[in-house]
Design an enzyme around this catalytic site. Structure first.
Site, PDB file in Angstrom:
ATOM      1  NE  ARG A  68      -3.560  -0.227   2.623  1.00 62.92           N
ATOM      2  CZ  ARG A  68      -4.706  -0.477   1.982  1.00 62.92           C
ATOM      3  NH1 ARG A  68      -5.219   0.444   1.192  1.00 62.92           N
ATOM      4  NH2 ARG A  68      -5.346  -1.607   2.139  1.00 62.92           N
ATOM      5  CG  MET A  93     -14.344   2.335  -4.080  1.00 61.77           C
ATOM      6  SD  MET A  93     -15.290   3.392  -2.936  1.00 61.77           S
ATOM      7  CE  MET A  93     -16.241   2.144  -2.095  1.00 61.77           C
ATOM      8  CG  ASN A 110     -13.953  10.191   1.148  1.00 61.81           C
ATOM      9  OD1 ASN A 110     -14.006   9.862  -0.047  1.00 61.81           O
ATOM     10  ND2 ASN A 110     -14.451   9.436   2.107  1.00 61.81           N
ATOM     11  CG  HIS A 112     -18.861   7.964   3.919  1.00 61.26           C
ATOM     12  ND1 HIS A 112     -18.196   6.790   3.621  1.00 61.26           N
ATOM     13  CD2 HIS A 112     -19.852   7.632   4.786  1.00 61.26           C
ATOM     14  CE1 HIS A 112     -18.750   5.794   4.286  1.00 61.26           C
ATOM     15  NE2 HIS A 112     -19.756   6.280   4.995  1.00 61.26           N
ATOM     16  CG  ASP A 148     -15.416   6.465   5.861  1.00 69.64           C
ATOM     17  OD1 ASP A 148     -14.814   7.018   4.927  1.00 69.64           O
ATOM     18  OD2 ASP A 148     -15.959   5.352   5.750  1.00 69.64           O
ATOM     19  CB  ALA A 176     -27.864  14.477  -1.705  1.00 70.98           C
ATOM     20  CD  GLU A 177     -22.629  10.304  -2.786  1.00 73.97           C
ATOM     21  OE1 GLU A 177     -21.531  10.264  -3.346  1.00 73.97           O
ATOM     22  OE2 GLU A 177     -23.239   9.276  -2.452  1.00 73.97           O
TER      23      GLU A 177
HETATM   24  C1  GAR Z   1     -20.368   7.426  -4.109  1.00 74.50           C
HETATM   25  O1  GAR Z   1     -21.628   7.146  -3.575  1.00 74.50           O
HETATM   26  C2  GAR Z   1     -19.402   7.799  -3.003  1.00 74.50           C
HETATM   27  O2  GAR Z   1     -19.986   8.514  -1.969  1.00 74.50           O
HETATM   28  C3  GAR Z   1     -18.970   6.430  -2.539  1.00 74.50           C
HETATM   29  O3  GAR Z   1     -18.852   5.662  -3.694  1.00 74.50           O
HETATM   30  C4  GAR Z   1     -19.732   6.166  -4.688  1.00 74.50           C
HETATM   31  C5  GAR Z   1     -18.912   6.459  -5.917  1.00 74.50           C
HETATM   32  O4  GAR Z   1     -19.749   6.799  -6.989  1.00 74.50           O
HETATM   33  N1  GAR Z   1     -17.733   6.509  -1.836  1.00 74.50           N
HETATM   34  C6  GAR Z   1     -17.416   5.716  -0.844  1.00 74.50           C
HETATM   35  O5  GAR Z   1     -18.126   4.819  -0.446  1.00 74.50           O
HETATM   36  C7  GAR Z   1     -16.062   5.996  -0.229  1.00 74.50           C
HETATM   37  N2  GAR Z   1     -15.792   5.101   0.821  1.00 74.50           N
HETATM   38  P1  GAR Z   1     -19.148   7.568  -8.249  1.00 74.50           P
HETATM   39  O6  GAR Z   1     -17.928   6.771  -8.732  1.00 74.50           O
HETATM   40  O7  GAR Z   1     -20.251   7.534  -9.261  1.00 74.50           O
HETATM   41  O8  GAR Z   1     -18.782   8.951  -7.807  1.00 74.50           O
END
Ligand code: GAR
Length: 202
Positions: A68, A93, A110, A112, A148, A176-177
């Site tokens: 890593r 991820m 980030n 989440h 997180d 919402a993200e």
């Molecule tokens: C999103 O929902 C993000 O919040 C989550 O993965 C998805 C990625 O979608 N992230 C995590 O879970 C981080 N631990 P995307 O590739 O379409 O943006």
């Protein structure tokens, strides 16, 4: 004062949050540009999204590294070579090693898919439904060594509806993200630009 910070985005998959950030950066007064996209999974749509937008994008496959820390050193070198100021994890991820997190402290964001501190880790929508919460949502936070756990910058609530399943809830949280991440990055970058100097990472 500089007008725009250079953002490096790290992604692993679908790339819809990356797309939302790229679109936000098109506004002339947005205080960031996406200067580099690094993707760790071969064939991930995020790579194509970045390239289609004319952004410098590279695959750095974690499986090609012995550890890593070695993978993270590869990320670090690419980010520094591109003179990146802020790193945005956009569906990235992989856990980042303590050395990387320390070097980039206070400059890695980030998104989440839960209202942190609830539901850290994976499978957040299923766990939220199983817990029977009425309000779910998403969080933008600074990345620290704990999963997180970093300081929360902003959260957006999404009401759970009767009959919601993982897919329907995930879709509304994702909407919402796509609003929360560009808005939070804008505020974060404006504040940083207003500081006396934007210093390079350690
Ligand atoms: C999103 O929902 C993000 O919040 C989550 O993965 C998805 C990625 O979608 N992230 C995590 O879970 C981080 N631990 P995307 O590739 O379409 O943006």
């Amino acid at each position: 004062m500089r007008a725009r910070l250079r953002v490096g985005a790290l992604a692993s998959g679908r790339g819809s949050n990356l797309r939302a950030l790229i679109e936000a950066c098109r506004a002339p007064d947005y205080p960031c540009e996406i200067a580099l996209v690094l993707v760790n999974v071969p064939g991930a749509p995020a790579l194509d999204i970045a390239r289609a937008a004319g952004i410098s994008a590279r695959l750095i496959d974690h499986r090609e590294f012995a550890s890593r820390a070695a993978f993270d050193a590869g990320l670090d070198a690419a980010l520094r070579a591109a003179k990146i100021d802020i790193v945005c994890l956009a569906g990235f991820m992989r856990l980042l090693s303590p050395g990387f997190v320390a070097a980039w402290e206070g400059r890695v964001l980030n998104i989440h898919p839960s209202l942190l501190p609830a539901f850290k880790g994976l499978d957040t929508h299923r766990r939220a439904l199983e817990a029977g919460v009425a309000i779910h949502g998403c969080t933008v936070h600074l990345v620290t060594a704990g999963l997180d756990e970093g300081p929360i910058l902003a959260r957006a609530e999404v009401a759970v509806r009767p009959g919601d399943d993982v897919e329907s809830l995930a879709a509304r949280v994702l909407e919402a993200e796509h609003l929360l991440y560009p808005k939070t990055l804008r505020e974060f970058a404006r504040a940083r630009l207003a500081e006396a100097a934007v210093t390079p990472p350690r």
